[in-house]
Design a protein around this motif. Structure first.
Motif, mmCIF file in Angstrom:
data_model
loop_
_atom_site.group_PDB
_atom_site.id
_atom_site.type_symbol
_atom_site.label_atom_id
_atom_site.label_comp_id
_atom_site.label_asym_id
_atom_site.label_seq_id
_atom_site.Cartn_x
_atom_site.Cartn_y
_atom_site.Cartn_z
ATOM 1 N N UNK A 1 -44.144 45.061 -44.565
ATOM 2 C CA UNK A 1 -43.414 46.220 -45.074
ATOM 3 C C UNK A 1 -43.027 47.166 -43.949
ATOM 4 N N UNK B 1 -40.322 45.279 -41.648
ATOM 5 C CA UNK B 1 -38.950 45.253 -42.163
ATOM 6 C C UNK B 1 -38.257 46.597 -41.994
ATOM 7 N N UNK B 2 -39.028 47.668 -42.055
ATOM 8 C CA UNK B 2 -38.408 48.997 -41.937
ATOM 9 C C UNK B 2 -38.225 49.454 -40.492
ATOM 10 N N UNK C 1 -42.579 55.860 -46.849
ATOM 11 C CA UNK C 1 -41.473 55.294 -47.634
ATOM 12 C C UNK C 1 -41.956 54.201 -48.584
ATOM 13 N N UNK C 2 -43.232 53.841 -48.493
ATOM 14 C CA UNK C 2 -43.765 52.859 -49.442
ATOM 15 C C UNK C 2 -44.325 51.590 -48.821
ATOM 16 N N UNK C 3 -44.193 51.422 -47.504
ATOM 17 C CA UNK C 3 -44.726 50.215 -46.862
ATOM 18 C C UNK C 3 -46.251 50.237 -46.903
ATOM 19 N N UNK C 4 -46.827 49.167 -47.427
ATOM 20 C CA UNK C 4 -48.293 49.091 -47.502
ATOM 21 C C UNK C 4 -48.835 47.838 -46.833
ATOM 22 N N UNK C 5 -47.941 47.048 -46.271
ATOM 23 C CA UNK C 5 -48.356 45.822 -45.599
ATOM 24 C C UNK C 5 -47.733 45.803 -44.197
#
Lengths: 90, 394
Positions: free
Chosen positions: A30, A33-34, A23-27
């Motif tokens: 990130x 939070x999801x 979904x775009x989390x790279x940290x």
């Protein structure tokens, strides 16, 4: 590979972490939070390195490039009643 | 990849993603630029109140009631469109707890006005009556305002749901893309330079929240949006102990009678005099909050932890044996009159403001998104925009 639990405090599974990265989390934050991974009682002390490894594997970034989560007090859980608050001033 | 679209939305928080979603529903091609990651600023460091009963009657209260009412449909819509549950709890209710005798008449008169001027379901209750709703409240408190229609939501889930729903339509989301300058040609904003290339659009929406003032400066505009720090503590997870969201009435009473500040210690005034408490869907309690002017500093302070923890135990004595496991802070986009800045900007065509919601961003996001989409599509506005012009600060 079997779906294993990565964050033990919040019972977040590997598949959920992979989905967050897709979904775009790279940290670390990130992912956190999801999925809530790292939001539990140990505040990521156990799972953070595992999650960094998963992000690194998925994104092909070296592990040193993966931004760690913000560290905040307390280091260990602290009882609320230890604080006296406004009364100090009265 | 094309670098041209209909609308560029700057800011990946709850306002920016709401605006993007509302635009995509109207078939605009949208690019959302976020300097860091989605929900990494204010929306990722807050609580999830959908409350309006803390406002005096007027546009602020009206907007809150209207936007708050949109969550009923929105929660279903986002679940269908994005597969994300935003943990919306309708009618969990909210209490403004009075802990000082002197605050009571101010809150009671505000409630009377609210009741007379809006259809809002609010009333004053004694502490004994409140304890029937929230048995965990301390009997040493005085009473308070109860609004049964207030709700709560998970703010981070809300951002990810808006973003995913927009992405499934016509939105491209660019994270780690910080705007370095606006491209203005013949008085019209036509694009932005960023740390990851230049992008062009017919409209540019400034939804940069706390950072929106800095972005407006790039356009030569002086819009007084300032960061105001809010610190919050997180407890270990508990079985359900409270169902409403609660705030201390002191801050509202002070707003109604600023003279009261004179009796408070300097340190409490500096931290903003507030207190609030909410139990999340996961069982943790969020204990807040400070409202401090400390620039863009997002540190947490021992002073604030001490203040918040002690107030939590005062309001809910059962918390004395509960541990807190985390503290965090977020920056709220403050404006001098507490109202957001929404709408077109005279000096620069195509540049639209949608920022400055301070502590109301979560509640006001659905309506703000619709209003911006209505402005761009030149259709009838769901809510009058005149009061939100940046010109009121001139």
């Amino acid at each position: 590979m079997k779906d294993i639990i990565i964050c033990r405090c919040e019972e977040v599974k590997l598949s959920e972490i992979e989905k967050a990265i897709e979904d775009g989390a790279e940290t670390i934050d990130g992912v956190k939070r999801r999925t809530r991974a790292g939001m539990g009682l140990c505040q990521g002390k156990t799972c953070e390195r595992l999650i960094a490894g998963i992000i690194s594997e998925k994104t092909k970034k070296s592990i040193s490039q993966i931004i760690v989560s913000t560290k905040r007090p307390p280091v260990r859980p602290v009882r609320l009643s230890l604080f006296k608050g406004e009364e100090d001033d009265e | 990849m094309t670098n041209k679209c209909d609308v560029l939305v700057i800011g990946g928080g709850v306002i920016g993603t709401s605006v993007a979603y509302s635009l995509c529903k109207r078939n605009y091609s949208v690019m959302l630029l976020e300097r860091s990651e989605l929900a990494s600023g204010t929306a990722g460091a807050t609580d999830g109140y959908i409350t309006y009963h803390t406002k005096k009657p007027g546009i602020h209260l009206d907007m809150g009631i209207q936007s708050g009412g949109m969550f009923d449909q929105l929660a279903y819509e986002l679940h269908d469109a994005a597969g994300i549950d935003i943990e919306y709890e309708k009618n969990c209710g909210s209490i403004q707890v009075v802990d000082r005798e002197e605050d009571y008449p101010y809150i009671a008169s505000m409630v009377k006005e609210q009741h007379e001027q809006t259809r809002l379901d609010v009333a004053m209750y004694s502490i004994d009556e409140l304890r029937k709703i929230e048995p965990a409240l301390s009997p040493s408190l005085i009473g308070g305002l109860y609004c049964p229609t207030a709700g709560k939501v998970n703010p981070m889930k809300m951002v990810f749901a808006f973003a995913a729903a927009a992405k499934n339509l016509t939105c491209k989301i660019m994270e780690n893309t910080e705007v370095t300058d606006l491209i203005i040609q013949n008085g019209r904003a036509i694009g932005v330079h960023t740390t990851a290339g230049s992008y062009y659009a017919d409209y540019i929406v400034n939804a940069a929240g706390t950072w929106a003032g800095n972005l407006a400066k790039m356009a030569g505009l002086n819009i007084p949006i300032k960061p105001r720090r809010g610190q919050i503590l997180v407890t270990e997870t508990l079985a359900p102990i409270i169902k409403t969201t609660m705030q201390c009435a002191r801050t509202t009473a002070i707003k109604l009678n600023p003279k009261m500040l004179e009796t408070l210690p300097e340190k409490i005034i500096r931290m903003g005099t507030g207190f609030c408490i909410e139990q999340t869907a996961d069982g943790t309690l969020l204990l807040g909050f400070t409202r401090e002017f400390s620039g863009f500093d997002r540190d947490v302070t021992l002073e604030a932890i001490d203040y918040i923890a002690a107030r939590a135990v005062k309001f809910i004595p059962a918390l004395e044996d509960v541990n807190f496991i985390r503290s965090f802070s977020g920056l709220r986009p403050y404006t001098p009159d507490g109202l957001p800045v929404i709408g077109k900007v005279d000096e620069i065509e195509g540049f639209i403001m949608a920022a400055g919601h301070e502590g109301d961003g979560i509640c006001l996001a659905p309506l703000t998104g619709e209003m911006v989409a209505e402005i761009i599509s030149d259709t009838e506005l769901s809510f009058p925009v005149e009061n939100f012009s940046y010109k009121r600060f001139a």
